[in-house]
Design a protein around this motif. Sequence first.
Motif: not given
Length: 119
Positions: A1-6
């Motif tokens: 799973m990809n997790v990108i904090e914006l």
Amino acid sequence: MNVIELYSDKNTRSQVNGDGYTGEWGYYKSDNTYAHEFGHLLGIADMYYPSSEIGVYENYKGVEENDIMGKNALEDQAKVSQENIDGIAKKVLQDKDENGEAYIGRSFGRSRGNENLSK
């Protein structure tokens, strides 16, 4: 799973971490930044390197001038190159996990010696 904090501030440097799945993206006016970073999530490495002059970058030999993963990623004319597409396709067709399923995760692109690692 990809997790990108914006992040909503312009001071956060957008990046995908070395694991290829997580990262932080700041606020940018140009969608090209997000396209470039998404390329990293697909496994594409940066196709530029710092030159001997501080703050100046050069594309690896053979990389298109306006490659979205190259030094001009933020320019209006930046685009996904055929090299990017071919590299993604090759990874999907060749890389399999322990269950035989295709995956993308490790980076591909160019080495410091300008060797095209996607072919």
